[in-house]
Design a protein around this motif. Sequence first.
Motif, PDB file in Angstrom:
ATOM      1  N   SER A 115      21.452   8.058  12.068  1.00 35.20           N
ATOM      2  CA  SER A 115      20.246   7.266  11.813  1.00 35.20           C
ATOM      3  C   SER A 115      19.489   6.946  13.096  1.00 35.20           C
ATOM      4  O   SER A 115      18.300   6.626  13.056  1.00 35.20           O
ATOM      5  N   LYS A 116      20.173   7.017  14.224  1.00 34.79           N
ATOM      6  CA  LYS A 116      19.542   6.698  15.502  1.00 34.79           C
ATOM      7  C   LYS A 116      18.939   7.929  16.175  1.00 34.79           C
ATOM      8  O   LYS A 116      18.268   7.804  17.201  1.00 34.79           O
ATOM      9  N   SER A 117      19.192   9.095  15.607  1.00 33.32           N
ATOM     10  CA  SER A 117      18.717  10.330  16.231  1.00 33.32           C
ATOM     11  C   SER A 117      17.476  10.847  15.516  1.00 33.32           C
ATOM     12  O   SER A 117      17.271  10.603  14.331  1.00 33.32           O
ATOM     13  N   GLY A 118      16.648  11.539  16.237  1.00 28.05           N
ATOM     14  CA  GLY A 118      15.469  12.158  15.642  1.00 28.05           C
ATOM     15  C   GLY A 118      14.338  11.176  15.415  1.00 28.05           C
ATOM     16  O   GLY A 118      14.363  10.020  15.841  1.00 28.05           O
ATOM     17  N   GLU A 119      13.321  11.650  14.711  1.00 24.96           N
ATOM     18  CA  GLU A 119      12.135  10.852  14.434  1.00 24.96           C
ATOM     19  C   GLU A 119      12.406   9.857  13.309  1.00 24.96           C
ATOM     20  O   GLU A 119      13.340  10.014  12.529  1.00 24.96           O
ATOM     21  N   ALA A 120      11.563   8.838  13.245  1.00 22.65           N
ATOM     22  CA  ALA A 120      11.654   7.874  12.151  1.00 22.65           C
ATOM     23  C   ALA A 120      11.205   8.562  10.863  1.00 22.65           C
ATOM     24  O   ALA A 120      10.054   8.954  10.726  1.00 22.65           O
ATOM     25  N   ASP A 121      12.126   8.724   9.942  1.00 20.87           N
ATOM     26  CA  ASP A 121      11.864   9.404   8.677  1.00 20.87           C
ATOM     27  C   ASP A 121      12.372   8.500   7.562  1.00 20.87           C
ATOM     28  O   ASP A 121      13.578   8.312   7.408  1.00 20.87           O
ATOM     29  N   ALA A 122      11.464   7.935   6.787  1.00 25.55           N
ATOM     30  CA  ALA A 122      11.835   6.938   5.782  1.00 25.55           C
ATOM     31  C   ALA A 122      12.834   7.482   4.769  1.00 25.55           C
ATOM     32  O   ALA A 122      13.807   6.805   4.408  1.00 25.55           O
ATOM     33  N   GLN A 135      27.821  -4.265   4.229  1.00 24.08           N
ATOM     34  CA  GLN A 135      26.572  -4.894   4.651  1.00 24.08           C
ATOM     35  C   GLN A 135      26.476  -5.077   6.162  1.00 24.08           C
ATOM     36  O   GLN A 135      25.372  -5.082   6.718  1.00 24.08           O
ATOM     37  N   ASN A 136      27.600  -5.217   6.839  1.00 21.67           N
ATOM     38  CA  ASN A 136      27.545  -5.365   8.295  1.00 21.67           C
ATOM     39  C   ASN A 136      27.012  -4.094   8.954  1.00 21.67           C
ATOM     40  O   ASN A 136      26.251  -4.155   9.927  1.00 21.67           O
ATOM     41  N   GLN A 137      27.433  -2.951   8.419  1.00 19.81           N
ATOM     42  CA  GLN A 137      26.931  -1.686   8.941  1.00 19.81           C
ATOM     43  C   GLN A 137      25.440  -1.538   8.643  1.00 19.81           C
ATOM     44  O   GLN A 137      24.665  -1.056   9.472  1.00 19.81           O
ATOM     45  N   ARG A 138      25.039  -1.963   7.450  1.00 27.12           N
ATOM     46  CA  ARG A 138      23.619  -1.871   7.093  1.00 27.12           C
ATOM     47  C   ARG A 138      22.780  -2.790   7.980  1.00 27.12           C
ATOM     48  O   ARG A 138      21.686  -2.428   8.417  1.00 27.12           O
ATOM     49  N   PHE A 139      23.308  -3.968   8.258  1.00 27.25           N
ATOM     50  CA  PHE A 139      22.616  -4.884   9.161  1.00 27.25           C
ATOM     51  C   PHE A 139      22.485  -4.259  10.555  1.00 27.25           C
ATOM     52  O   PHE A 139      21.447  -4.386  11.216  1.00 27.25           O
ATOM     53  N   GLY A 140      23.533  -3.561  10.990  1.00 29.55           N
ATOM     54  CA  GLY A 140      23.496  -2.903  12.293  1.00 29.55           C
ATOM     55  C   GLY A 140      22.404  -1.850  12.377  1.00 29.55           C
ATOM     56  O   GLY A 140      21.734  -1.709  13.407  1.00 29.55           O
ATOM     57  N   MET A 141      22.201  -1.124  11.290  1.00 31.21           N
ATOM     58  CA  MET A 141      21.154  -0.101  11.266  1.00 31.21           C
ATOM     59  C   MET A 141      19.772  -0.742  11.335  1.00 31.21           C
ATOM     60  O   MET A 141      18.882  -0.272  12.065  1.00 31.21           O
ATOM     61  N   LEU A 142      19.581  -1.831  10.606  1.00 32.26           N
ATOM     62  CA  LEU A 142      18.305  -2.550  10.654  1.00 32.26           C
ATOM     63  C   LEU A 142      18.052  -3.114  12.051  1.00 32.26           C
ATOM     64  O   LEU A 142      16.932  -3.056  12.570  1.00 32.26           O
ATOM     65  N   SER A 143      19.095  -3.648  12.666  1.00 33.23           N
ATOM     66  CA  SER A 143      18.956  -4.233  14.004  1.00 33.23           C
ATOM     67  C   SER A 143      18.577  -3.176  15.029  1.00 33.23           C
ATOM     68  O   SER A 143      17.759  -3.426  15.925  1.00 33.23           O
ATOM     69  N   PHE A 144      19.181  -1.994  14.903  1.00 35.33           N
ATOM     70  CA  PHE A 144      18.863  -0.921  15.849  1.00 35.33           C
ATOM     71  C   PHE A 144      17.379  -0.580  15.798  1.00 35.33           C
ATOM     72  O   PHE A 144      16.708  -0.523  16.834  1.00 35.33           O
ATOM     73  N   TRP A 145      16.856  -0.366  14.588  1.00 35.78           N
ATOM     74  CA  TRP A 145      15.450   0.017  14.487  1.00 35.78           C
ATOM     75  C   TRP A 145      14.528  -1.135  14.849  1.00 35.78           C
ATOM     76  O   TRP A 145      13.430  -0.927  15.368  1.00 35.78           O
ATOM     77  N   GLY A 146      14.985  -2.361  14.613  1.00 34.54           N
ATOM     78  CA  GLY A 146      14.200  -3.508  15.051  1.00 34.54           C
ATOM     79  C   GLY A 146      14.044  -3.537  16.562  1.00 34.54           C
ATOM     80  O   GLY A 146      12.988  -3.909  17.089  1.00 34.54           O
ATOM     81  N   SER A 147      15.099  -3.105  17.263  1.00 32.85           N
ATOM     82  CA  SER A 147      15.051  -3.091  18.733  1.00 32.85           C
ATOM     83  C   SER A 147      14.164  -1.979  19.270  1.00 32.85           C
ATOM     84  O   SER A 147      13.786  -1.990  20.445  1.00 32.85           O
ATOM     85  N   LEU A 188      12.314  -6.833   9.872  1.00 30.12           N
ATOM     86  CA  LEU A 188      11.930  -5.535  10.435  1.00 30.12           C
ATOM     87  C   LEU A 188      10.524  -5.160   9.983  1.00 30.12           C
ATOM     88  O   LEU A 188       9.676  -4.762  10.796  1.00 30.12           O
ATOM     89  N   ILE A 189      10.255  -5.309   8.696  1.00 26.65           N
ATOM     90  CA  ILE A 189       8.929  -4.980   8.159  1.00 26.65           C
ATOM     91  C   ILE A 189       7.860  -5.848   8.822  1.00 26.65           C
ATOM     92  O   ILE A 189       6.794  -5.367   9.217  1.00 26.65           O
ATOM     93  N   SER A 190       8.153  -7.131   8.944  1.00 27.86           N
ATOM     94  CA  SER A 190       7.186  -8.062   9.521  1.00 27.86           C
ATOM     95  C   SER A 190       6.888  -7.719  10.979  1.00 27.86           C
ATOM     96  O   SER A 190       5.740  -7.732  11.420  1.00 27.86           O
ATOM     97  N   LYS A 191       7.929  -7.382  11.726  1.00 24.40           N
ATOM     98  CA  LYS A 191       7.753  -7.030  13.138  1.00 24.40           C
ATOM     99  C   LYS A 191       6.913  -5.760  13.277  1.00 24.40           C
ATOM    100  O   LYS A 191       6.027  -5.668  14.142  1.00 24.40           O
ATOM    101  N   ILE A 192       7.177  -4.793  12.419  1.00 23.81           N
ATOM    102  CA  ILE A 192       6.415  -3.542  12.465  1.00 23.81           C
ATOM    103  C   ILE A 192       4.962  -3.793  12.079  1.00 23.81           C
ATOM    104  O   ILE A 192       4.034  -3.213  12.663  1.00 23.81           O
ATOM    105  N   THR A 193       4.760  -4.656  11.089  1.00 25.92           N
ATOM    106  CA  THR A 193       3.403  -4.957  10.633  1.00 25.92           C
ATOM    107  C   THR A 193       2.556  -5.516  11.767  1.00 25.92           C
ATOM    108  O   THR A 193       1.389  -5.149  11.933  1.00 25.92           O
ATOM    109  N   VAL A 194       3.146  -6.402  12.564  1.00 24.21           N
ATOM    110  CA  VAL A 194       2.425  -6.957  13.712  1.00 24.21           C
ATOM    111  C   VAL A 194       2.068  -5.847  14.697  1.00 24.21           C
ATOM    112  O   VAL A 194       0.949  -5.786  15.218  1.00 24.21           O
ATOM    113  N   LYS A 195       3.010  -4.945  14.941  1.00 24.97           N
ATOM    114  CA  LYS A 195       2.750  -3.839  15.871  1.00 24.97           C
ATOM    115  C   LYS A 195       1.664  -2.914  15.313  1.00 24.97           C
ATOM    116  O   LYS A 195       0.779  -2.456  16.051  1.00 24.97           O
TER     117      LYS A 195
END
Length: 422
Positions: A115-122, A135-147, A188-195
Amino acid sequence: MMTMMEKVAVGVLAFATLTNVSIAGPLDDGVAECGVPVCNLTESIDELKKVDHNARGSYAIMMMEKYGKSEDAKILENLYTASTAMTPVYHELGDTDWVLRSIYDLKDAVVLSLSKSGEADAKKLSALYAELSDQNQRFGMLSFWGSKVDSIETVGALEELVTFGTNAREISTELGDDAWVGRAAGDLISKITVKLTALDPAHEGLYNVTIDESVLPEDFFGFDKVTVLESSSDKNLVVTFINSKYRRTVFSFTHAEIAGNTVRGKVLSNTHVANTFEFTLDRTNRTIVGKIETTASEVINFEGKQEVSTNEVFRGQTPYELTEKDILGTLKGELAGVKGKLMIKTFKKNVYSATFRSNNGILLIHFQGKFFPKTGVLSLTNGESLKLSLSLRGTEEEAMWTGFAFNTKNGTATKASFAPLK
Protein backbone atom coordinates in the motif's frame (compact mmCIF):
# COMPACT_ATOMS: atom_id res chain seq x y z
CA MET A 1 27.75 -47.27 -13.56
CA MET A 2 25.64 -44.24 -12.57
CA THR A 3 22.23 -43.72 -14.05
CA MET A 4 21.38 -40.50 -15.89
CA MET A 5 19.41 -39.22 -12.87
CA GLU A 6 22.38 -39.86 -10.58
CA LYS A 7 24.70 -38.03 -12.99
CA VAL A 8 22.36 -35.05 -13.05
CA ALA A 9 22.18 -35.01 -9.26
CA VAL A 10 25.97 -35.11 -8.94
CA GLY A 11 26.28 -32.34 -11.53
CA VAL A 12 23.85 -30.12 -9.69
CA LEU A 13 25.65 -30.76 -6.40
CA ALA A 14 29.02 -29.99 -7.98
CA PHE A 15 27.69 -26.76 -9.51
CA ALA A 16 26.25 -25.66 -6.19
CA THR A 17 29.55 -26.42 -4.45
CA LEU A 18 31.68 -24.62 -7.03
CA THR A 19 29.46 -21.53 -7.13
CA ASN A 20 28.80 -21.54 -3.38
CA VAL A 21 25.03 -21.45 -4.06
CA SER A 22 22.61 -23.57 -2.06
CA ILE A 23 19.52 -25.04 -3.67
CA ALA A 24 16.54 -23.70 -1.75
CA GLY A 25 14.08 -26.16 -0.27
CA PRO A 26 10.31 -25.57 -0.32
CA LEU A 27 10.42 -23.70 3.00
CA ASP A 28 13.72 -21.91 2.44
CA ASP A 29 14.16 -18.35 1.25
CA GLY A 30 14.28 -18.64 -2.53
CA VAL A 31 15.51 -15.14 -3.39
CA ALA A 32 19.05 -16.28 -4.18
CA GLU A 33 17.76 -19.06 -6.43
CA CYS A 34 14.76 -17.58 -8.26
CA GLY A 35 14.66 -13.91 -7.25
CA VAL A 36 11.60 -14.18 -4.98
CA PRO A 37 11.06 -15.75 -1.54
CA VAL A 38 8.70 -18.52 -2.73
CA CYS A 39 9.96 -20.24 -5.88
CA ASN A 40 7.28 -22.93 -6.16
CA LEU A 41 4.10 -22.19 -4.24
CA THR A 42 2.62 -25.67 -4.70
CA GLU A 43 5.72 -27.35 -3.31
CA SER A 44 5.88 -24.92 -0.40
CA ILE A 45 2.25 -25.57 0.55
CA ASP A 46 2.75 -29.34 0.29
CA GLU A 47 5.75 -29.07 2.60
CA LEU A 48 3.85 -26.89 5.08
CA LYS A 49 1.27 -29.67 5.36
CA LYS A 50 4.00 -32.18 6.23
CA VAL A 51 5.83 -30.24 8.95
CA ASP A 52 4.56 -29.49 12.46
CA HIS A 53 2.92 -26.26 13.61
CA ASN A 54 6.17 -24.90 15.07
CA ALA A 55 7.84 -25.12 11.67
CA ARG A 56 4.86 -23.42 10.01
CA GLY A 57 4.94 -20.58 12.52
CA SER A 58 8.70 -20.18 12.23
CA TYR A 59 8.46 -20.09 8.44
CA ALA A 60 5.91 -17.24 8.43
CA ILE A 61 7.88 -15.29 11.04
CA MET A 62 11.11 -15.73 9.08
CA MET A 63 9.52 -14.40 5.90
CA MET A 64 7.93 -11.46 7.70
CA GLU A 65 11.15 -10.43 9.43
CA LYS A 66 13.10 -10.64 6.19
CA TYR A 67 10.68 -9.09 3.74
CA GLY A 68 7.73 -7.57 5.60
CA LYS A 69 9.12 -4.07 5.06
CA SER A 70 10.62 -4.70 1.65
CA GLU A 71 10.25 -2.05 -1.06
CA ASP A 72 10.80 -4.58 -3.85
CA ALA A 73 7.48 -4.90 -5.68
CA LYS A 74 8.38 -8.31 -7.13
CA ILE A 75 9.12 -9.75 -3.70
CA LEU A 76 6.02 -8.20 -2.15
CA GLU A 77 3.73 -9.49 -4.90
CA ASN A 78 5.23 -12.95 -4.52
CA LEU A 79 4.69 -13.00 -0.76
CA TYR A 80 1.21 -11.52 -1.13
CA THR A 81 0.20 -14.38 -3.42
CA ALA A 82 1.91 -16.93 -1.19
CA SER A 83 0.50 -15.71 2.13
CA THR A 84 -3.00 -15.45 0.62
CA ALA A 85 -2.80 -19.09 -0.50
CA MET A 86 -1.17 -20.31 2.72
CA THR A 87 -3.59 -18.71 5.20
CA PRO A 88 -6.43 -21.23 4.65
CA VAL A 89 -3.90 -24.08 4.94
CA TYR A 90 -2.91 -22.92 8.42
CA HIS A 91 -6.59 -22.88 9.35
CA GLU A 92 -7.32 -26.30 7.86
CA LEU A 93 -4.48 -27.82 9.87
CA GLY A 94 -5.95 -26.47 13.11
CA ASP A 95 -2.87 -24.51 14.10
CA THR A 96 -2.67 -22.77 17.47
CA ASP A 97 -3.28 -19.04 17.83
CA TRP A 98 0.34 -17.93 17.62
CA VAL A 99 0.87 -19.90 14.41
CA LEU A 100 -2.27 -18.47 12.83
CA ARG A 101 -1.18 -15.02 13.96
CA SER A 102 2.18 -15.52 12.27
CA ILE A 103 0.67 -16.03 8.80
CA TYR A 104 -1.75 -13.12 9.33
CA ASP A 105 1.14 -10.91 10.45
CA LEU A 106 3.10 -11.87 7.34
CA LYS A 107 0.23 -11.01 5.03
CA ASP A 108 -0.57 -7.77 6.90
CA ALA A 109 3.06 -6.65 6.69
CA VAL A 110 3.15 -7.38 2.97
CA VAL A 111 -0.19 -5.64 2.34
CA LEU A 112 0.96 -2.55 4.25
CA SER A 113 4.21 -2.43 2.28
CA LEU A 114 2.33 -2.83 -0.99
CA SER A 115 0.00 0.00 0.00
CA LYS A 116 2.98 2.30 0.48
CA SER A 117 4.48 1.61 -2.93
CA GLY A 118 3.53 3.13 -6.26
CA GLU A 119 1.08 5.88 -7.05
CA ALA A 120 -2.02 6.70 -5.04
CA ASP A 121 -4.67 4.44 -6.57
CA ALA A 122 -8.04 4.41 -4.81
CA LYS A 123 -9.14 1.03 -6.15
CA LYS A 124 -5.89 -0.70 -5.23
CA LEU A 125 -5.61 0.92 -1.81
CA SER A 126 -9.23 0.15 -0.93
CA ALA A 127 -8.80 -3.51 -1.86
CA LEU A 128 -5.63 -3.79 0.22
CA TYR A 129 -7.27 -1.99 3.14
CA ALA A 130 -10.10 -4.54 3.16
CA GLU A 131 -7.61 -7.41 3.32
CA LEU A 132 -5.87 -6.26 6.50
CA SER A 133 -6.72 -8.55 9.40
CA ASP A 134 -7.43 -6.04 12.17
CA GLN A 135 -8.26 -2.41 12.85
CA ASN A 136 -4.80 -1.50 14.14
CA GLN A 137 -3.31 -2.42 10.78
CA ARG A 138 -6.01 -0.45 8.99
CA PHE A 139 -5.31 2.55 11.21
CA GLY A 140 -1.62 2.21 10.33
CA MET A 141 -2.41 2.39 6.62
CA LEU A 142 -4.52 5.52 7.11
CA SER A 143 -1.78 7.11 9.21
CA PHE A 144 0.85 6.43 6.57
CA TRP A 145 -1.11 8.17 3.83
CA GLY A 146 -2.01 10.99 6.19
CA SER A 147 1.71 11.61 6.67
CA LYS A 148 2.20 11.81 2.89
CA VAL A 149 -0.45 14.42 2.11
CA ASP A 150 1.81 17.43 2.66
CA SER A 151 4.31 16.17 0.08
CA ILE A 152 1.74 15.41 -2.66
CA GLU A 153 1.31 18.28 -5.12
CA THR A 154 -0.93 16.76 -7.81
CA VAL A 155 -4.69 17.18 -7.70
CA GLY A 156 -5.30 13.78 -9.31
CA ALA A 157 -3.36 11.88 -6.64
CA LEU A 158 -5.12 13.75 -3.84
CA GLU A 159 -8.53 13.03 -5.34
CA GLU A 160 -7.63 9.34 -5.50
CA LEU A 161 -6.80 9.49 -1.79
CA VAL A 162 -10.12 11.17 -0.99
CA THR A 163 -11.89 8.26 -2.70
CA PHE A 164 -9.72 5.80 -0.79
CA GLY A 165 -10.48 7.53 2.51
CA THR A 166 -14.20 7.44 1.77
CA ASN A 167 -14.04 3.74 0.91
CA ALA A 168 -11.89 3.01 3.96
CA ARG A 169 -14.43 4.65 6.25
CA GLU A 170 -17.21 2.49 4.79
CA ILE A 171 -15.09 -0.68 4.99
CA SER A 172 -14.23 -0.03 8.65
CA THR A 173 -17.91 0.47 9.43
CA GLU A 174 -18.82 -2.80 7.69
CA LEU A 175 -16.05 -4.67 9.53
CA GLY A 176 -17.13 -3.30 12.90
CA ASP A 177 -13.97 -1.30 13.64
CA ASP A 178 -13.96 1.00 16.65
CA ALA A 179 -15.13 4.55 15.97
CA TRP A 180 -11.59 5.97 16.17
CA VAL A 181 -10.61 4.12 12.99
CA GLY A 182 -13.50 5.65 11.07
CA ARG A 183 -12.55 9.05 12.48
CA ALA A 184 -9.00 8.52 11.23
CA ALA A 185 -10.39 7.97 7.73
CA GLY A 186 -12.43 11.16 8.11
CA ASP A 187 -9.35 13.05 9.29
CA LEU A 188 -7.47 11.86 6.21
CA ILE A 189 -10.25 13.08 3.92
CA SER A 190 -10.43 16.41 5.72
CA LYS A 191 -6.67 16.94 5.53
CA ILE A 192 -6.64 16.16 1.82
CA THR A 193 -9.61 18.46 1.22
CA VAL A 194 -7.68 21.38 2.70
CA LYS A 195 -4.70 20.58 0.47
CA LEU A 196 -6.96 20.28 -2.59
CA THR A 197 -8.49 23.66 -1.82
CA ALA A 198 -5.03 25.19 -1.62
CA LEU A 199 -3.87 23.63 -4.89
CA ASP A 200 -7.09 24.11 -6.83
CA PRO A 201 -9.40 26.58 -5.04
CA ALA A 202 -12.09 26.58 -7.73
CA HIS A 203 -14.75 25.61 -5.17
CA GLU A 204 -13.82 28.24 -2.61
CA GLY A 205 -15.80 31.45 -2.77
CA LEU A 206 -19.28 32.94 -2.66
CA TYR A 207 -22.35 31.67 -4.54
CA ASN A 208 -25.75 33.19 -5.25
CA VAL A 209 -28.39 30.46 -5.19
CA THR A 210 -32.12 29.91 -5.47
CA ILE A 211 -34.17 27.24 -3.73
CA ASP A 212 -37.65 25.76 -3.89
CA GLU A 213 -39.17 27.46 -0.84
CA SER A 214 -42.42 25.50 -1.16
CA VAL A 215 -40.85 22.57 0.70
CA LEU A 216 -39.85 24.69 3.72
CA PRO A 217 -41.89 24.58 6.93
CA GLU A 218 -43.37 27.93 8.02
CA ASP A 219 -40.82 28.33 10.81
CA PHE A 220 -37.88 27.55 8.53
CA PHE A 221 -35.52 30.13 7.02
CA GLY A 222 -34.58 29.81 3.38
CA PHE A 223 -31.16 30.77 2.03
CA ASP A 224 -29.85 32.63 -1.00
CA LYS A 225 -26.07 32.54 -0.47
CA VAL A 226 -23.56 29.72 -0.09
CA THR A 227 -19.95 30.24 0.99
CA VAL A 228 -17.09 27.74 0.83
CA LEU A 229 -14.09 28.61 2.99
CA GLU A 230 -10.79 26.89 3.78
CA SER A 231 -10.59 28.11 7.36
CA SER A 232 -6.88 27.67 8.23
CA SER A 233 -8.19 26.24 11.51
CA ASP A 234 -9.15 22.88 12.95
CA LYS A 235 -12.55 23.28 11.26
CA ASN A 236 -10.84 22.81 7.86
CA LEU A 237 -13.31 23.30 4.97
CA VAL A 238 -16.37 25.27 6.12
CA VAL A 239 -19.54 25.54 4.02
CA THR A 240 -22.24 28.00 5.10
CA PHE A 241 -25.78 28.55 3.80
CA ILE A 242 -26.93 32.13 4.44
CA ASN A 243 -30.14 34.12 4.41
CA SER A 244 -28.69 37.48 3.35
CA LYS A 245 -31.91 39.43 3.98
CA TYR A 246 -31.85 38.63 7.69
CA ARG A 247 -28.06 38.07 7.83
CA ARG A 248 -28.72 34.67 9.31
CA THR A 249 -26.71 31.46 8.98
CA VAL A 250 -29.25 28.76 8.15
CA PHE A 251 -26.84 25.82 7.87
CA SER A 252 -23.15 25.54 8.64
CA PHE A 253 -20.88 22.57 8.02
CA THR A 254 -17.29 22.10 9.16
CA HIS A 255 -14.90 19.43 7.86
CA ALA A 256 -16.71 19.36 4.52
CA GLU A 257 -15.15 17.18 1.84
CA ILE A 258 -14.21 17.65 -1.81
CA ALA A 259 -14.04 14.78 -4.29
CA GLY A 260 -13.57 15.88 -7.88
CA ASN A 261 -16.25 18.50 -8.56
CA THR A 262 -18.43 17.45 -5.64
CA VAL A 263 -18.52 19.08 -2.20
CA ARG A 264 -20.37 17.35 0.62
CA GLY A 265 -20.76 17.41 4.39
CA LYS A 266 -22.98 16.37 7.28
CA VAL A 267 -23.96 17.30 10.81
CA LEU A 268 -25.09 14.58 13.21
CA SER A 269 -26.48 15.68 16.57
CA ASN A 270 -28.84 14.62 19.35
CA THR A 271 -29.53 18.23 20.33
CA HIS A 272 -29.78 20.04 16.97
CA VAL A 273 -31.18 19.33 13.53
CA ALA A 274 -29.23 16.60 11.76
CA ASN A 275 -28.55 17.40 8.13
CA THR A 276 -26.38 16.66 5.13
CA PHE A 277 -25.60 18.51 1.92
CA GLU A 278 -24.00 17.87 -1.43
CA PHE A 279 -23.43 20.00 -4.50
CA THR A 280 -21.58 19.66 -7.79
CA LEU A 281 -19.65 22.49 -9.44
CA ASP A 282 -19.58 23.03 -13.18
CA ARG A 283 -16.12 24.60 -13.47
CA THR A 284 -16.71 25.97 -16.96
CA ASN A 285 -19.93 27.83 -16.20
CA ARG A 286 -19.14 28.27 -12.48
CA THR A 287 -22.60 26.97 -11.57
CA ILE A 288 -23.65 24.59 -8.82
CA VAL A 289 -26.54 22.18 -8.35
CA GLY A 290 -27.16 20.49 -5.04
CA LYS A 291 -29.43 19.55 -2.19
CA ILE A 292 -29.74 19.62 1.59
CA GLU A 293 -31.45 16.85 3.51
CA THR A 294 -32.58 17.47 7.07
CA THR A 295 -34.80 15.86 9.68
CA ALA A 296 -36.83 19.08 9.94
CA SER A 297 -37.94 19.49 6.31
CA GLU A 298 -38.27 17.86 2.93
CA VAL A 299 -35.23 17.74 0.66
CA ILE A 300 -34.17 21.28 -0.25
CA ASN A 301 -32.85 21.49 -3.81
CA PHE A 302 -30.78 24.50 -4.80
CA GLU A 303 -28.86 25.83 -7.78
CA GLY A 304 -26.85 28.94 -8.45
CA LYS A 305 -23.76 30.63 -9.79
CA GLN A 306 -20.43 31.52 -8.26
CA GLU A 307 -20.17 35.25 -7.63
CA VAL A 308 -16.61 35.27 -6.29
CA SER A 309 -13.95 32.55 -6.53
CA THR A 310 -10.64 32.40 -4.69
CA ASN A 311 -9.29 30.85 -7.87
CA GLU A 312 -9.40 34.32 -9.45
CA VAL A 313 -6.44 35.55 -7.41
CA PHE A 314 -4.33 32.60 -8.57
CA ARG A 315 -4.59 33.68 -12.20
CA GLY A 316 -1.76 35.61 -13.79
CA GLN A 317 1.95 35.77 -13.03
CA THR A 318 4.00 37.39 -10.32
CA PRO A 319 6.02 40.40 -11.55
CA TYR A 320 9.14 39.00 -9.92
CA GLU A 321 10.30 36.04 -7.84
CA LEU A 322 8.95 36.12 -4.30
CA THR A 323 10.06 34.83 -0.91
CA GLU A 324 8.47 35.27 2.49
CA LYS A 325 10.66 38.36 2.95
CA ASP A 326 8.30 40.07 0.51
CA ILE A 327 5.34 39.73 2.88
CA LEU A 328 6.82 39.85 6.38
CA GLY A 329 6.27 43.40 7.53
CA THR A 330 3.52 45.99 7.19
CA LEU A 331 1.53 46.45 3.99
CA LYS A 332 -0.37 49.72 3.52
CA GLY A 333 -3.67 49.75 1.67
CA GLU A 334 -7.36 49.20 2.18
CA LEU A 335 -9.81 46.44 3.00
CA ALA A 336 -13.52 46.80 2.21
CA GLY A 337 -12.97 50.49 1.48
CA VAL A 338 -11.31 51.08 4.85
CA LYS A 339 -7.75 52.37 4.72
CA GLY A 340 -5.29 50.75 7.06
CA LYS A 341 -2.24 48.57 7.56
CA LEU A 342 -1.81 44.80 7.36
CA MET A 343 1.02 43.61 9.61
CA ILE A 344 2.24 40.10 8.75
CA LYS A 345 4.54 37.90 10.85
CA THR A 346 5.37 34.21 11.13
CA PHE A 347 5.85 32.33 14.39
CA LYS A 348 5.76 28.85 12.86
CA LYS A 349 7.10 27.54 9.57
CA ASN A 350 4.63 27.99 6.70
CA VAL A 351 2.02 29.59 8.99
CA TYR A 352 1.46 33.34 8.66
CA SER A 353 -0.29 35.53 11.21
CA ALA A 354 -1.58 39.00 10.36
CA THR A 355 -3.56 41.90 11.80
CA PHE A 356 -5.41 44.56 9.83
CA ARG A 357 -5.71 47.84 11.71
CA SER A 358 -7.66 50.73 10.22
CA ASN A 359 -5.96 54.11 10.20
CA ASN A 360 -8.51 55.45 12.68
CA GLY A 361 -7.88 52.49 14.99
CA ILE A 362 -11.55 51.46 15.11
CA LEU A 363 -11.31 48.31 12.97
CA LEU A 364 -9.03 45.49 14.11
CA ILE A 365 -9.11 42.08 12.38
CA HIS A 366 -6.78 39.16 13.07
CA PHE A 367 -5.90 36.59 10.42
CA GLN A 368 -3.96 33.40 9.91
CA GLY A 369 -3.14 31.59 6.70
CA LYS A 370 -0.74 30.58 3.97
CA PHE A 371 1.62 32.16 1.47
CA PHE A 372 2.27 30.66 -1.98
CA PRO A 373 5.46 32.31 -3.29
CA LYS A 374 5.41 30.64 -6.72
CA THR A 375 1.96 31.99 -7.54
CA GLY A 376 2.33 35.15 -5.45
CA VAL A 377 -0.81 34.45 -3.41
CA LEU A 378 -1.48 35.32 0.22
CA SER A 379 -4.52 33.50 1.66
CA LEU A 380 -5.70 34.56 5.13
CA THR A 381 -8.76 33.78 7.25
CA ASN A 382 -10.35 35.26 10.34
CA GLY A 383 -11.87 32.27 12.13
CA GLU A 384 -14.56 30.77 9.93
CA SER A 385 -16.12 34.13 9.09
CA LEU A 386 -13.81 36.09 6.77
CA LYS A 387 -11.48 35.15 3.93
CA LEU A 388 -8.88 37.58 2.55
CA SER A 389 -7.18 36.53 -0.69
CA LEU A 390 -4.47 38.66 -2.28
CA SER A 391 -2.07 38.18 -5.18
CA LEU A 392 0.87 40.30 -6.27
CA ARG A 393 0.28 41.33 -9.87
CA GLY A 394 1.31 44.06 -12.30
CA THR A 395 4.74 45.12 -13.49
CA GLU A 396 7.87 45.13 -11.39
CA GLU A 397 7.67 48.94 -11.20
CA GLU A 398 3.93 49.10 -10.47
CA ALA A 399 3.12 45.89 -8.61
CA MET A 400 0.19 45.71 -6.17
CA TRP A 401 -1.32 43.15 -3.84
CA THR A 402 -4.93 42.97 -5.04
CA GLY A 403 -7.83 40.68 -4.30
CA PHE A 404 -10.94 40.52 -2.19
CA ALA A 405 -12.44 39.45 1.11
CA PHE A 406 -15.68 37.53 1.48
CA ASN A 407 -17.77 37.15 4.60
CA THR A 408 -19.41 33.85 5.51
CA LYS A 409 -21.81 35.53 7.96
CA ASN A 410 -23.58 37.86 5.54
CA GLY A 411 -22.50 36.52 2.14
CA THR A 412 -20.82 39.70 0.91
CA ALA A 413 -17.55 40.24 -0.95
CA THR A 414 -15.43 43.40 -1.00
CA LYS A 415 -12.23 44.44 -2.77
CA ALA A 416 -8.85 44.70 -1.07
CA SER A 417 -5.52 46.16 -2.20
CA PHE A 418 -2.15 46.82 -0.59
CA ALA A 419 1.14 48.25 -1.77
CA PRO A 420 4.13 45.87 -1.66
CA LEU A 421 6.90 46.28 0.86
CA LYS A 422 9.60 48.73 -0.16
